[in-house]
Design a protein around this motif. Structure first.
Motif, PDB file in Angstrom:
ATOM      1  N   SER A  35       0.845  -1.188   0.000  1.00  0.00           N
ATOM      2  CA  SER A  35       0.000   0.000   0.000  1.00  0.00           C
ATOM      3  C   SER A  35       0.882   1.240   0.000  1.00  0.00           C
ATOM      4  N   TYR A  36       0.258   2.407  -0.187  1.00  0.00           N
ATOM      5  CA  TYR A  36       1.063   3.628  -0.128  1.00  0.00           C
ATOM      6  C   TYR A  36       0.271   4.812   0.392  1.00  0.00           C
ATOM      7  N   VAL A  37       1.028   5.750   0.972  1.00  0.00           N
ATOM      8  CA  VAL A  37       0.474   6.936   1.611  1.00  0.00           C
ATOM      9  C   VAL A  37       1.024   8.172   0.919  1.00  0.00           C
ATOM     10  N   CYS A  38       0.135   9.058   0.500  1.00  0.00           N
ATOM     11  CA  CYS A  38       0.548  10.333  -0.081  1.00  0.00           C
ATOM     12  C   CYS A  38       0.360  11.423   0.967  1.00  0.00           C
ATOM     13  N   VAL A  39       1.401  12.199   1.185  1.00  0.00           N
ATOM     14  CA  VAL A  39       1.352  13.316   2.122  1.00  0.00           C
ATOM     15  C   VAL A  39       1.132  14.567   1.273  1.00  0.00           C
ATOM     16  N   ALA A  40      -0.123  14.999   1.194  1.00  0.00           N
ATOM     17  CA  ALA A  40      -0.522  15.986   0.188  1.00  0.00           C
ATOM     18  C   ALA A  40      -0.380  17.425   0.667  1.00  0.00           C
ATOM     19  N   ASN A  41       0.179  18.255  -0.200  1.00  0.00           N
ATOM     20  CA  ASN A  41       0.259  19.692   0.053  1.00  0.00           C
ATOM     21  C   ASN A  41      -0.240  20.440  -1.185  1.00  0.00           C
ATOM     22  N   VAL A  42      -0.079  21.752  -1.185  1.00  0.00           N
ATOM     23  CA  VAL A  42      -0.553  22.566  -2.307  1.00  0.00           C
ATOM     24  C   VAL A  42       0.110  22.140  -3.615  1.00  0.00           C
ATOM     25  N   HIS A  43       1.402  21.883  -3.563  1.00  0.00           N
ATOM     26  CA  HIS A  43       2.133  21.463  -4.756  1.00  0.00           C
ATOM     27  C   HIS A  43       1.525  20.201  -5.355  1.00  0.00           C
ATOM     28  N   THR A  65      -2.921  12.230   3.297  1.00  0.00           N
ATOM     29  CA  THR A  65      -3.020  13.139   4.436  1.00  0.00           C
ATOM     30  C   THR A  65      -2.942  14.596   3.996  1.00  0.00           C
ATOM     31  N   PRO A  66      -3.630  15.503   4.710  1.00  0.00           N
ATOM     32  CA  PRO A  66      -3.507  16.935   4.420  1.00  0.00           C
ATOM     33  C   PRO A  66      -2.251  17.492   5.093  1.00  0.00           C
ATOM     34  N   ASP A  67      -1.142  17.435   4.379  1.00  0.00           N
ATOM     35  CA  ASP A  67       0.139  17.882   4.926  1.00  0.00           C
ATOM     36  C   ASP A  67       0.164  19.395   5.112  1.00  0.00           C
ATOM     37  N   GLY A  68      -0.300  20.114   4.118  1.00  0.00           N
ATOM     38  CA  GLY A  68      -0.265  21.567   4.181  1.00  0.00           C
ATOM     39  C   GLY A  68      -1.429  22.141   4.961  1.00  0.00           C
ATOM     40  N   MET A  69      -1.176  23.170   5.765  1.00  0.00           N
ATOM     41  CA  MET A  69      -2.243  23.849   6.497  1.00  0.00           C
ATOM     42  C   MET A  69      -3.310  24.422   5.555  1.00  0.00           C
ATOM     43  N   PRO A  70      -2.947  24.946   4.356  1.00  0.00           N
ATOM     44  CA  PRO A  70      -3.996  25.433   3.446  1.00  0.00           C
ATOM     45  C   PRO A  70      -5.012  24.358   3.084  1.00  0.00           C
ATOM     46  N   LEU A  71      -4.575  23.094   2.963  1.00  0.00           N
ATOM     47  CA  LEU A  71      -5.516  22.024   2.637  1.00  0.00           C
ATOM     48  C   LEU A  71      -6.454  21.747   3.796  1.00  0.00           C
ATOM     49  N   ALA A  87       1.083  16.431   8.918  1.00  0.00           N
ATOM     50  CA  ALA A  87       2.284  16.790   8.161  1.00  0.00           C
ATOM     51  C   ALA A  87       3.313  15.671   8.138  1.00  0.00           C
ATOM     52  N   GLY A  88       3.984  15.563   7.013  1.00  0.00           N
ATOM     53  CA  GLY A  88       5.037  14.564   6.874  1.00  0.00           C
ATOM     54  C   GLY A  88       6.160  14.752   7.882  1.00  0.00           C
ATOM     55  N   MET A  89       6.442  16.017   8.222  1.00  0.00           N
ATOM     56  CA  MET A  89       7.525  16.288   9.167  1.00  0.00           C
ATOM     57  C   MET A  89       7.179  15.857  10.587  1.00  0.00           C
ATOM     58  N   ASP A  90       5.889  15.678  10.862  1.00  0.00           N
ATOM     59  CA  ASP A  90       5.464  15.123  12.144  1.00  0.00           C
ATOM     60  C   ASP A  90       5.309  13.610  12.051  1.00  0.00           C
ATOM     61  N   LEU A  91       4.771  13.138  10.935  1.00  0.00           N
ATOM     62  CA  LEU A  91       4.564  11.708  10.754  1.00  0.00           C
ATOM     63  C   LEU A  91       5.872  10.927  10.801  1.00  0.00           C
ATOM     64  N   LEU A  92       6.901  11.442  10.152  1.00  0.00           N
ATOM     65  CA  LEU A  92       8.153  10.696  10.049  1.00  0.00           C
ATOM     66  C   LEU A  92       8.730  10.331  11.419  1.00  0.00           C
ATOM     67  N   GLY A 192      10.808  16.106   1.598  1.00  0.00           N
ATOM     68  CA  GLY A 192      11.723  16.983   2.319  1.00  0.00           C
ATOM     69  C   GLY A 192      11.721  16.813   3.824  1.00  0.00           C
ATOM     70  N   ALA A 193      10.909  15.901   4.355  1.00  0.00           N
ATOM     71  CA  ALA A 193      10.871  15.717   5.812  1.00  0.00           C
ATOM     72  C   ALA A 193      12.148  15.067   6.335  1.00  0.00           C
ATOM     73  N   LEU A 194      12.761  14.199   5.545  1.00  0.00           N
ATOM     74  CA  LEU A 194      13.949  13.489   6.037  1.00  0.00           C
ATOM     75  C   LEU A 194      15.147  14.410   6.256  1.00  0.00           C
ATOM     76  N   PRO A 195      15.520  15.265   5.293  1.00  0.00           N
ATOM     77  CA  PRO A 195      16.659  16.153   5.559  1.00  0.00           C
ATOM     78  C   PRO A 195      16.427  17.087   6.741  1.00  0.00           C
ATOM     79  N   VAL A 196      15.164  17.437   7.012  1.00  0.00           N
ATOM     80  CA  VAL A 196      14.864  18.256   8.186  1.00  0.00           C
ATOM     81  C   VAL A 196      15.077  17.440   9.456  1.00  0.00           C
ATOM     82  N   LEU A 197      14.585  16.210   9.452  1.00  0.00           N
ATOM     83  CA  LEU A 197      14.712  15.350  10.630  1.00  0.00           C
ATOM     84  C   LEU A 197      16.166  15.132  11.019  1.00  0.00           C
TER      85      LEU A 197
END
Length: 257
Positions: A35-43, A65-71, A87-92, A192-197
């Motif tokens: 299965s797969y999970v998409c972490v969706a943002n405006v882009h 998931t609605p990654d971006g606050m605008p979504l 957000a992906g940066m929290d999920l990771l 981009g969540a991994l390089p931040v982590l």
């Protein structure tokens, strides 16, 4: 959470709380469901609006998931549903913590060799009991069908429960879609969540996250790469959003369905 979605402009978004999302992803991984999970943002939403094939890739995801606050805010204004930002940066980091607790193997696919080396070092310190099934930095080109099959076998032989995909949007979503049914694990595009982590990039402060300004923080970090993407995609998103908002008043039954 895998089947409970609401359509937002060009893609469906999974409804539910942050904790429910974590639980659903972990269950898919524990059961080794391909299965797969998409972490969706405006882009991602704008890419899907402009590319029907990519839209289908996102629509076929098990969780979006609605990654971006605008979504998250758009879901609230269009449907009256108070949806948490997931957000992906929290999920990771939370998925890594849960995987460590439940002894679930994790695999990292994508990113540079340097990033993956930094990842292994970071995880050894911060998640010492985490079972790392493997890491792989693929070449920066399209893989042949034979190479894709070899990659799938390599990952399956490592037997992870969760595969973190670090290729960036839309490449990582297309890769996960192509690998569904071939890789026996839940895949999640973390971009981009991994390089931040691991400390290679910084995350926006909390007040910017809450006010939908995380994109501005990232733009200041990488202006040459992100200027066109953010200003063009953000403008298109606003046009699409206000069009959807107008349609809500002209055809309320659509959004109440």
């Amino acid at each position: 959470m895998t089947s409970n979605k609401r359509f937002l402009i060009s893609i469906p978004i999974s409804k539910g709380t942050y904790k429910e999302c974590i639980k659903s992803i972990v269950e898919l991984g524990t059961k080794k469901v391909s299965s797969y999970v998409c972490v969706a943002n405006v882009h991602m939403l704008v890419e899907a609006h402009q590319d029907t094939d990519f839209a289908n890739v996102v629509k076929n995801a098990d969780i979006i998931t609605p990654d971006g606050m605008p979504l998250a805010k758009a879901i609230k204004s269009l449907y009256g549903i108070k949806q948490e930002r997931i957000a992906g940066m929290d999920l990771l980091p939370d998925l890594l913590k849960k995987a460590e607790q439940d002894n679930l193997g994790v695999y990292f696919y994508g990113g540079t060799t340097e990033m993956l080396d930094n990842t292994k070092s970071y995880l050894s310190i911060n998640y010492p009991a985490l079972r790392i099934s493997g890491v792989y930095s693929p070449p920066f080109r399209s893989l042949s069908a034979k190479e894709e099959a070899e990659v799938a076998k390599k990952i399956n032989d490592a037997a992870p429960s969760i595969v973190f995909v670090v290729l960036g949007c839309p490449k990582q979503e297309k890769w996960m879609s192509a690998m569904k049914g071939k890789i026996d694990a839940v895949m999640i595009g973390v971009g981009g969540a991994l390089p931040v982590l691991v400390g290679m990039q910084k995350r926006a402060p909390g007040w910017m996250q809450k006010n939908s300004l995380e994109w501005l923080f990232r733009l200041c970090q990488e202006p040459n790469r992100l200027f066109k993407r953010y200003f063009v995609t953000n403008t298109i998103f606003l046009i699409l959003y206000y069009r959807a908002l107008l349609n809500k008043f002209l055809n309320k039954s659509y959004y109440n369905s």
